[in-house]
Design a protein around this motif. Structure first.
Motif, PDB file in Angstrom:
ATOM      1  N   ASN A  66       0.885  -1.169   0.000  1.00 53.33           N
ATOM      2  CA  ASN A  66       0.000   0.000   0.000  1.00 53.33           C
ATOM      3  C   ASN A  66       0.919   1.214   0.000  1.00 53.33           C
ATOM      4  OD1 ASN A  66      -2.386  -1.492   0.160  1.00 53.33           O
ATOM      5  ND2 ASN A  66      -2.171  -1.677   2.373  1.00 53.33           N
ATOM      6  N   ALA A  67       1.519   1.480  -1.137  1.00 51.21           N
ATOM      7  CA  ALA A  67       2.611   2.448  -1.261  1.00 51.21           C
ATOM      8  C   ALA A  67       2.387   3.690  -0.413  1.00 51.21           C
ATOM      9  CB  ALA A  67       2.795   2.825  -2.726  1.00 51.21           C
ATOM     10  N   ARG A  68       3.376   3.957   0.442  1.00 56.50           N
ATOM     11  CA  ARG A  68       3.306   5.088   1.366  1.00 56.50           C
ATOM     12  C   ARG A  68       3.686   6.375   0.636  1.00 56.50           C
ATOM     13  NH1 ARG A  68       5.648   0.859   3.926  1.00 56.50           N
ATOM     14  NH2 ARG A  68       7.738   1.726   3.679  1.00 56.50           N
ATOM     15  N   ILE A  69       2.754   6.816  -0.205  1.00 49.86           N
ATOM     16  CA  ILE A  69       2.893   8.080  -0.930  1.00 49.86           C
ATOM     17  C   ILE A  69       1.686   8.905  -0.535  1.00 49.86           C
ATOM     18  CG2 ILE A  69       3.060   9.192  -3.174  1.00 49.86           C
ATOM     19  CD1 ILE A  69       4.197   6.535  -4.205  1.00 49.86           C
ATOM     20  N   PHE A  88       8.713   4.802   7.713  1.00 53.81           N
ATOM     21  CA  PHE A  88       9.780   5.053   6.744  1.00 53.81           C
ATOM     22  C   PHE A  88       9.973   3.831   5.867  1.00 53.81           C
ATOM     23  CE2 PHE A  88      10.724   8.131  10.018  1.00 53.81           C
ATOM     24  CZ  PHE A  88      11.181   9.229   9.319  1.00 53.81           C
ATOM     25  N   PRO A  89      10.405   3.986   4.633  1.00 45.96           N
ATOM     26  CA  PRO A  89      10.458   5.230   3.865  1.00 45.96           C
ATOM     27  C   PRO A  89       9.060   5.606   3.375  1.00 45.96           C
ATOM     28  CG  PRO A  89      11.109   3.430   2.451  1.00 45.96           C
ATOM     29  CD  PRO A  89      10.859   2.840   3.825  1.00 45.96           C
ATOM     30  N   THR A 107       6.121  18.482  -6.982  1.00 46.18           N
ATOM     31  CA  THR A 107       7.291  18.127  -6.197  1.00 46.18           C
ATOM     32  C   THR A 107       6.905  17.140  -5.107  1.00 46.18           C
ATOM     33  OG1 THR A 107       8.218  20.331  -6.584  1.00 46.18           O
ATOM     34  CG2 THR A 107       9.188  19.038  -4.790  1.00 46.18           C
ATOM     35  N   LEU A 108       7.637  16.035  -5.053  1.00 48.14           N
ATOM     36  CA  LEU A 108       7.477  15.039  -3.995  1.00 48.14           C
ATOM     37  C   LEU A 108       8.759  14.994  -3.181  1.00 48.14           C
ATOM     38  CD1 LEU A 108       5.970  12.038  -5.983  1.00 48.14           C
ATOM     39  CD2 LEU A 108       4.768  13.432  -4.329  1.00 48.14           C
ATOM     40  N   ALA A 109       8.620  14.796  -1.870  1.00 48.04           N
ATOM     41  CA  ALA A 109       9.768  14.582  -0.994  1.00 48.04           C
ATOM     42  C   ALA A 109       9.732  13.141  -0.519  1.00 48.04           C
ATOM     43  CB  ALA A 109       9.721  15.523   0.195  1.00 48.04           C
ATOM     44  N   VAL A 110      10.885  12.515  -0.482  1.00 45.40           N
ATOM     45  CA  VAL A 110      11.036  11.156   0.028  1.00 45.40           C
ATOM     46  C   VAL A 110      11.827  11.249   1.322  1.00 45.40           C
ATOM     47  CG1 VAL A 110      12.216   8.968  -0.371  1.00 45.40           C
ATOM     48  CG2 VAL A 110      10.984  10.069  -2.246  1.00 45.40           C
ATOM     49  N   GLU A 147      18.838   3.996  -0.083  1.00 47.61           N
ATOM     50  CA  GLU A 147      17.391   3.802  -0.101  1.00 47.61           C
ATOM     51  C   GLU A 147      16.681   5.025  -0.674  1.00 47.61           C
ATOM     52  OE1 GLU A 147      14.432   1.754   2.909  1.00 47.61           O
ATOM     53  OE2 GLU A 147      14.992   3.761   3.605  1.00 47.61           O
ATOM     54  N   ALA A 148      17.123   6.215  -0.300  1.00 45.78           N
ATOM     55  CA  ALA A 148      16.509   7.441  -0.817  1.00 45.78           C
ATOM     56  C   ALA A 148      16.691   7.539  -2.328  1.00 45.78           C
ATOM     57  CB  ALA A 148      17.095   8.665  -0.121  1.00 45.78           C
ATOM     58  N   ARG A 149      17.894   7.231  -2.822  1.00 44.82           N
ATOM     59  CA  ARG A 149      18.143   7.253  -4.276  1.00 44.82           C
ATOM     60  C   ARG A 149      17.300   6.203  -4.989  1.00 44.82           C
ATOM     61  NH1 ARG A 149      20.178  11.472  -6.354  1.00 44.82           N
ATOM     62  NH2 ARG A 149      22.016  12.276  -5.361  1.00 44.82           N
ATOM     63  N   SER A 150      17.178   5.012  -4.405  1.00 41.42           N
ATOM     64  CA  SER A 150      16.354   3.956  -5.006  1.00 41.42           C
ATOM     65  C   SER A 150      14.894   4.385  -5.068  1.00 41.42           C
ATOM     66  CB  SER A 150      16.471   2.663  -4.196  1.00 41.42           C
ATOM     67  OG  SER A 150      17.768   2.152  -4.281  1.00 41.42           O
ATOM     68  N   ALA A 151      14.438   5.070  -4.040  1.00 41.10           N
ATOM     69  CA  ALA A 151      13.053   5.556  -4.018  1.00 41.10           C
ATOM     70  C   ALA A 151      12.817   6.572  -5.134  1.00 41.10           C
ATOM     71  CB  ALA A 151      12.726   6.170  -2.658  1.00 41.10           C
ATOM     72  N   LEU A 152      13.751   7.507  -5.300  1.00 37.70           N
ATOM     73  CA  LEU A 152      13.617   8.495  -6.375  1.00 37.70           C
ATOM     74  C   LEU A 152      13.643   7.816  -7.738  1.00 37.70           C
ATOM     75  CD1 LEU A 152      15.871  11.430  -5.119  1.00 37.70           C
ATOM     76  CD2 LEU A 152      13.391  11.208  -4.946  1.00 37.70           C
ATOM     77  N   SER A 153      14.510   6.842  -7.887  1.00 37.58           N
ATOM     78  CA  SER A 153      14.600   6.099  -9.146  1.00 37.58           C
ATOM     79  C   SER A 153      13.290   5.381  -9.458  1.00 37.58           C
ATOM     80  CB  SER A 153      15.758   5.113  -9.068  1.00 37.58           C
ATOM     81  OG  SER A 153      15.849   4.378 -10.255  1.00 37.58           O
TER      82      SER A 153
END
Length: 137
Positions: free
Chosen positions: A28-31, A41-42, A67-70, A79-85
């Motif tokens: 349930n993607a946490r977006i 997190f994340p 604009t989204l913030a992770v 993990e942050a870079r993987s999330a943005l990718s």
């Protein structure tokens, strides 16, 4: 439904439904669009949605800059870079056919990752540009 609401709803559905995004943010993607005050997190949160008309000669079109913030704590910078990718890949492969507006163009314009002041969390920022037009009747 206004153009801004339609585009944002379509974007959120595309991101939340993408398998790559779910692999980072859970099934349930946490977006979020601030639906929760204490997410696990994340997670990603919608921070800004700028919209301006760009229509020409009788057509109604809009430019959306979203604009989204992770926020990542346990997996650090990787993990942050993987999330943005994953978010970027979801936008690039999104099926916009169910949108209430015709999506002409959607792409990433910016992304960055930085360590937070608490020295434990990382914050990634990703910005999308989406051009939408009113659906032909």
């Amino acid at each position: 439904m206004s153009g801004e609401v339609a585009v944002q709803a379509t974007l959120m559905a595309a991101l939340r439904g993408d398998a790559g995004v779910q692999s980072i943010f859970g099934a349930n993607a946490r977006i979020y669009d601030d639906e929760t005050e204490a997410p696990a997190f994340p997670f990603a949160r919608l921070e800004r949605h700028e919209c301006r008309p760009i229509g020409a000669s009788g057509g109604e079109a809009s430019e959306h800059v979203i604009t989204l913030a992770v926020l990542s704590r346990h997996g650090g910078l990787r993990e942050a870079r993987s999330a943005l990718s994953a978010l970027r890949a979801a936008i690039e492969s999104a099926d916009w056919s169910g949108a209430e507006r015709h999506i002409v163009l959607a792409y990433t314009t910016y992304s960055d990752v930085m360590r937070q002041f608490d020295r434990r969390a990382f914050r990634g920022v990703i910005r999308f540009r989406i051009i939408s037009e009113e659906e032909a009747a």
